[in-house]
Design a protein around this motif. Structure first.
Motif, PDB file in Angstrom:
ATOM      1  N   ALA A 110      57.079 -17.565  75.312  1.00 62.07           N
ATOM      2  CA  ALA A 110      56.521 -18.007  74.103  1.00 62.07           C
ATOM      3  C   ALA A 110      57.207 -17.167  72.985  1.00 62.07           C
ATOM      4  O   ALA A 110      57.528 -17.827  71.768  1.00 62.07           O
ATOM      5  CB  ALA A 110      55.195 -17.888  73.936  1.00 62.07           C
ATOM      6  N   GLN A 111      57.153 -16.116  73.198  1.00 65.02           N
ATOM      7  CA  GLN A 111      57.961 -14.862  72.365  1.00 65.02           C
ATOM      8  C   GLN A 111      59.423 -15.172  71.884  1.00 65.02           C
ATOM      9  O   GLN A 111      59.878 -15.410  70.957  1.00 65.02           O
ATOM     10  CB  GLN A 111      57.822 -13.556  72.876  1.00 65.02           C
ATOM     11  CG  GLN A 111      58.201 -12.423  71.900  1.00 65.02           C
ATOM     12  CD  GLN A 111      57.767 -10.926  72.291  1.00 65.02           C
ATOM     13  OE1 GLN A 111      58.147 -10.569  73.316  1.00 65.02           O
ATOM     14  NE2 GLN A 111      56.738 -10.330  71.681  1.00 65.02           N
TER      15      GLN A 111
ATOM     16  N   LEU B 215      58.072 -24.039  68.408  1.00 67.26           N
ATOM     17  CA  LEU B 215      56.967 -23.408  68.405  1.00 67.26           C
ATOM     18  C   LEU B 215      55.810 -24.245  68.991  1.00 67.26           C
ATOM     19  O   LEU B 215      54.808 -23.732  69.451  1.00 67.26           O
ATOM     20  CB  LEU B 215      56.567 -23.544  66.690  1.00 67.26           C
ATOM     21  CG  LEU B 215      57.464 -22.473  66.030  1.00 67.26           C
ATOM     22  CD1 LEU B 215      57.117 -22.827  64.545  1.00 67.26           C
ATOM     23  CD2 LEU B 215      56.941 -20.991  66.346  1.00 67.26           C
ATOM     24  N   LYS B 216      55.748 -25.611  68.884  1.00 63.79           N
ATOM     25  CA  LYS B 216      54.867 -26.364  69.887  1.00 63.79           C
ATOM     26  C   LYS B 216      55.010 -25.986  71.223  1.00 63.79           C
ATOM     27  O   LYS B 216      54.022 -26.000  72.137  1.00 63.79           O
ATOM     28  CB  LYS B 216      54.925 -27.946  69.570  1.00 63.79           C
ATOM     29  CG  LYS B 216      54.580 -28.268  68.100  1.00 63.79           C
ATOM     30  CD  LYS B 216      54.489 -29.967  68.228  1.00 63.79           C
ATOM     31  CE  LYS B 216      54.139 -30.519  66.755  1.00 63.79           C
ATOM     32  NZ  LYS B 216      52.616 -30.167  66.529  1.00 63.79           N
TER      33      LYS B 216
ATOM     34  N   ALA C 227      52.036 -24.350  73.437  1.00 68.83           N
ATOM     35  CA  ALA C 227      51.357 -24.638  74.920  1.00 68.83           C
ATOM     36  C   ALA C 227      51.412 -23.541  75.985  1.00 68.83           C
ATOM     37  O   ALA C 227      50.640 -23.563  76.732  1.00 68.83           O
ATOM     38  CB  ALA C 227      52.623 -25.635  75.306  1.00 68.83           C
ATOM     39  N   LEU C 228      52.210 -22.536  75.785  1.00 65.56           N
ATOM     40  CA  LEU C 228      52.259 -21.542  76.678  1.00 65.56           C
ATOM     41  C   LEU C 228      51.333 -20.275  76.409  1.00 65.56           C
ATOM     42  O   LEU C 228      50.864 -19.771  77.413  1.00 65.56           O
ATOM     43  CB  LEU C 228      53.905 -20.771  76.666  1.00 65.56           C
ATOM     44  CG  LEU C 228      55.020 -21.702  77.314  1.00 65.56           C
ATOM     45  CD1 LEU C 228      56.468 -21.019  77.124  1.00 65.56           C
ATOM     46  CD2 LEU C 228      54.798 -21.863  78.902  1.00 65.56           C
ATOM     47  N   ASP C 229      51.162 -20.341  75.022  1.00 67.78           N
ATOM     48  CA  ASP C 229      50.103 -19.181  74.417  1.00 67.78           C
ATOM     49  C   ASP C 229      49.255 -19.690  73.358  1.00 67.78           C
ATOM     50  O   ASP C 229      49.224 -19.334  72.144  1.00 67.78           O
ATOM     51  CB  ASP C 229      51.129 -18.138  73.923  1.00 67.78           C
ATOM     52  CG  ASP C 229      50.256 -16.777  73.652  1.00 67.78           C
ATOM     53  OD1 ASP C 229      48.962 -16.852  73.896  1.00 67.78           O
ATOM     54  OD2 ASP C 229      50.920 -15.710  73.329  1.00 67.78           O
ATOM     55  N   PRO C 230      48.533 -20.488  74.025  1.00 70.03           N
ATOM     56  CA  PRO C 230      47.800 -21.376  72.893  1.00 70.03           C
ATOM     57  C   PRO C 230      46.627 -20.645  72.007  1.00 70.03           C
ATOM     58  O   PRO C 230      46.250 -21.034  70.889  1.00 70.03           O
ATOM     59  CB  PRO C 230      46.622 -22.457  73.805  1.00 70.03           C
ATOM     60  CG  PRO C 230      46.944 -21.484  75.223  1.00 70.03           C
ATOM     61  CD  PRO C 230      48.027 -20.856  75.249  1.00 70.03           C
TER      62      PRO C 230
ATOM     63  N   ASN D 261      50.469 -20.343  66.083  1.00 70.65           N
ATOM     64  CA  ASN D 261      49.859 -21.746  65.217  1.00 70.65           C
ATOM     65  C   ASN D 261      49.934 -21.600  63.875  1.00 70.65           C
ATOM     66  O   ASN D 261      50.117 -22.666  63.189  1.00 70.65           O
ATOM     67  CB  ASN D 261      48.231 -21.613  65.628  1.00 70.65           C
ATOM     68  CG  ASN D 261      47.963 -22.152  67.073  1.00 70.65           C
ATOM     69  OD1 ASN D 261      48.129 -23.186  67.322  1.00 70.65           O
ATOM     70  ND2 ASN D 261      47.830 -20.854  67.980  1.00 70.65           N
ATOM     71  N   GLN D 262      50.028 -20.150  63.231  1.00 73.93           N
ATOM     72  CA  GLN D 262      50.231 -20.208  61.743  1.00 73.93           C
ATOM     73  C   GLN D 262      51.682 -20.343  61.530  1.00 73.93           C
ATOM     74  O   GLN D 262      51.985 -21.099  60.459  1.00 73.93           O
ATOM     75  CB  GLN D 262      49.716 -18.798  61.028  1.00 73.93           C
ATOM     76  CG  GLN D 262      49.826 -18.749  59.742  1.00 73.93           C
ATOM     77  CD  GLN D 262      49.038 -19.599  59.078  1.00 73.93           C
ATOM     78  OE1 GLN D 262      47.797 -19.661  59.202  1.00 73.93           O
ATOM     79  NE2 GLN D 262      49.572 -20.589  58.038  1.00 73.93           N
TER      80      GLN D 262
END
Length: 265
Positions: free
Chosen positions: A167-168, A190-191, A195-198, A204-205
């Motif tokens: 995710a990073q 980003l989506k 999904a990997l780090d909800p 999210n921001q």
């Protein structure tokens, strides 16, 4: 004070397997080695000195449970759990010294040593996770799992670290796309990261910011079209809405001023 507890068979005929050693370790009839090297029957004071650290951890855990301090509780239980393996390793090593001809002890020492090392690696990996050093956590947890492959908690932590590391990386790729105003691709990345780090609030921001910038870019195109069509009032409104969505776009305020000037002319 007892420097090191060496649990022996009462008749010292042989060194018992670990299961019996552990029982003897907590038995009233165990023997202890004093600072002067003398062997004596373990006293209540010896037993308290030996069991004290673990009992203290258990008492702490009970207090943290009462106080709903989940983080502190898990920390205390983890430390107590690790201490059990360290005690087992000490017993195996002691038994190996006392009975060097017993070929069954070396693999037991090696196994316990690997587990203690794995738990130390796991603690380091947890710190790396907390510091968001996800790639470092992946390496550390992988090393821990190699030493202790049957540990379910290490497997879960490695999975978490792997997901967050990916995710990073996706976030970094998305930021590069945003820098070149490829907002749709950035949103897609980003989506995937979310999904990997909800539960990652920052991801999210950033996804919401990318959505806003995409909408602002579409409004910018719309406003330019309205300028060409000499629909200046609509252009002023359109550029104003775009500025609210993406205040970092330095062209938008100038375009809005241009539309306002045209409107007044």
């Amino acid at each position: 004070k007892t420097m090191e507890l060496r649990v022996l068979d009462k008749q010292r005929e042989s060194v018992r397997p670990i299961e019996h050693l552990m029982k003897s370790y907590f038995a009233a009839g165990a023997l202890a080695v004093g600072c002067d090297g003398s062997i004596h029957e373990e006293t209540l004071e010896d037993k308290i000195a030996r069991m004290g650290p673990t009992m203290h951890l258990i008492e702490n855990a009970e207090q943290q449970l009462d106080a709903n301090d989940v983080g502190g509780l898990l920390s205390s239980l983890e430390e107590a759990h690790t201490r059990e393996y360290e005690q087992a390793l000490t017993l195996y090593r002691t038994a190996s010294v006392l009975n060097p001809d017993d070929q069954t002890l070396k693999p037991r020492v090696d196994s316990a040593d690997k587990i203690v090392s794995a738990l130390a690696q796991k603690r380091q990996g947890v710190h790396e996770l907390a510091a968001r050093d996800y790639s470092g956590a992946v390496q550390t947890m992988s090393a821990a799992l190699a030493l202790f492959p049957d540990n379910g908690e290490i497997k879960l932590l490695l999975d978490e670290a792997t997901r967050k590391a990916r995710a990073q990386e996706l976030r970094r790729l998305a930021e590069a796309e945003i820098a070149t105003e490829h907002f749709e691709k950035a949103i897609e990345l980003l989506k995937e990261a979310i999904a990997l780090d909800p539960n990652n609030a920052q991801l999210n921001q950033e996804e919401q910011d990318a959505e806003n910038k995409l909408q602002a870019s579409k409004l910018k195109v719309k406003g330019l079209r309205e300028l060409e069509q000499e629909n200046f009032a609509a252009a002023v409104t359109t550029f104003g809405a775009a500025i609210e969505l993406n205040p970092d776009d330095e062209e938008l305020p100038a375009l809005k001023k241009l539309a306002e000037a045209k409107l007044k002319a």
